[in-house]
Design a protein around this motif. Structure first.
Motif, mmCIF file in Angstrom:
data_model
loop_
_atom_site.group_PDB
_atom_site.id
_atom_site.type_symbol
_atom_site.label_atom_id
_atom_site.label_comp_id
_atom_site.label_asym_id
_atom_site.label_seq_id
_atom_site.Cartn_x
_atom_site.Cartn_y
_atom_site.Cartn_z
ATOM 1 N N ASN A 1 -1.599 -15.097 21.758
ATOM 2 C CA ASN A 1 -2.397 -16.269 21.387
ATOM 3 C C ASN A 1 -1.531 -17.486 21.099
ATOM 4 O O ASN A 1 -2.031 -18.591 21.026
ATOM 5 N N GLY A 2 -0.230 -17.292 20.892
ATOM 6 C CA GLY A 2 0.698 -18.411 20.767
ATOM 7 C C GLY A 2 0.956 -18.927 19.368
ATOM 8 O O GLY A 2 1.713 -19.883 19.211
ATOM 9 N N THR A 3 0.363 -18.335 18.365
ATOM 10 C CA THR A 3 0.594 -18.802 17.000
ATOM 11 C C THR A 3 2.065 -18.727 16.632
ATOM 12 O O THR A 3 2.631 -19.674 16.082
ATOM 13 N N CYS A 4 2.699 -17.612 16.940
ATOM 14 C CA CYS A 4 4.114 -17.452 16.606
ATOM 15 C C CYS A 4 4.971 -18.469 17.366
ATOM 16 O O CYS A 4 5.930 -19.011 16.819
ATOM 17 N N ALA A 5 4.608 -18.743 18.606
ATOM 18 C CA ALA A 5 5.353 -19.722 19.402
ATOM 19 C C ALA A 5 5.218 -21.124 18.826
ATOM 20 O O ALA A 5 6.158 -21.922 18.867
ATOM 21 N N ALA A 6 4.063 -21.431 18.275
ATOM 22 C CA ALA A 6 3.868 -22.740 17.646
ATOM 23 C C ALA A 6 4.681 -22.848 16.362
ATOM 24 O O ALA A 6 5.216 -23.914 16.055
ATOM 25 N N LEU A 7 4.791 -21.745 15.628
ATOM 26 C CA LEU A 7 5.511 -21.745 14.357
ATOM 27 C C LEU A 7 7.024 -21.642 14.530
ATOM 28 O O LEU A 7 7.775 -22.219 13.755
ATOM 29 N N MET A 8 7.457 -20.877 15.522
ATOM 30 C CA MET A 8 8.893 -20.640 15.735
ATOM 31 C C MET A 8 9.228 -20.727 17.223
ATOM 32 O O MET A 8 9.533 -19.726 17.871
ATOM 33 N N PRO A 9 9.175 -21.939 17.793
ATOM 34 C CA PRO A 9 9.378 -22.081 19.237
ATOM 35 C C PRO A 9 10.782 -21.713 19.714
ATOM 36 O O PRO A 9 10.982 -21.495 20.909
ATOM 37 N N ASP A 10 11.730 -21.618 18.796
ATOM 38 C CA ASP A 10 13.076 -21.189 19.175
ATOM 39 C C ASP A 10 13.203 -19.670 19.239
ATOM 40 O O ASP A 10 14.193 -19.142 19.732
ATOM 41 N N VAL A 11 12.168 -18.965 18.775
ATOM 42 C CA VAL A 11 12.181 -17.500 18.763
ATOM 43 C C VAL A 11 11.152 -16.919 19.727
ATOM 44 O O VAL A 11 11.397 -15.884 20.353
ATOM 45 N N PHE A 12 10.012 -17.587 19.853
ATOM 46 C CA PHE A 12 8.922 -17.094 20.697
ATOM 47 C C PHE A 12 8.419 -18.213 21.602
ATOM 48 O O PHE A 12 8.418 -19.378 21.223
ATOM 49 N N ARG A 13 7.937 -17.832 22.784
ATOM 50 C CA ARG A 13 7.234 -18.775 23.648
ATOM 51 C C ARG A 13 6.271 -17.994 24.518
ATOM 52 O O ARG A 13 6.410 -16.793 24.688
ATOM 53 N N ILE A 14 5.301 -18.697 25.044
ATOM 54 C CA ILE A 14 4.371 -18.100 25.993
ATOM 55 C C ILE A 14 4.894 -18.422 27.389
ATOM 56 O O ILE A 14 5.105 -19.581 27.732
ATOM 57 N N GLY A 15 5.123 -17.385 28.164
ATOM 58 C CA GLY A 15 5.667 -17.554 29.508
ATOM 59 C C GLY A 15 4.637 -18.084 30.486
ATOM 60 O O GLY A 15 3.441 -18.172 30.185
ATOM 61 N N ASP A 16 5.102 -18.423 31.659
ATOM 62 C CA ASP A 16 4.224 -18.925 32.722
ATOM 63 C C ASP A 16 3.155 -17.908 33.101
ATOM 64 O O ASP A 16 2.093 -18.279 33.603
#
Length: 63
Positions: free
Chosen positions: A14-29
């Motif tokens: 869902n991307g919550t972690c990517a929004a909070l820690m974009p240097d650790v998580f991201r949503i791939g293509d």
């Protein structure tokens, strides 16, 4: 350093972690979560705790 584990079988990307820690998580293509780092510095413990608590699937943990 704090080790970070993602249970990809539980993750719904869902991307919550990517929004909070974009240097650790991201949503791939492909729409799936990508873990960019296996650990974070000790001074990021509050950021990691927030990502853990905000994950609706409980897929993120400290290891």
């Amino acid at each position: 350093m704090i080790d970070v584990t993602v249970d990809f079988a539980r993750c719904d990307a869902n991307g919550t972690c990517a929004a909070l820690m974009p240097d650790v998580f991201r949503i791939g293509d492909d729409g799936l979560l990508v873990q960019l780092a296996e650990s974070v510095p000790d001074d990021r413990d509050q950021d990691l705790d927030e990502a853990i608590l905000c994950c609706p699937m409980g897929a993120i943990s400290r290891s």
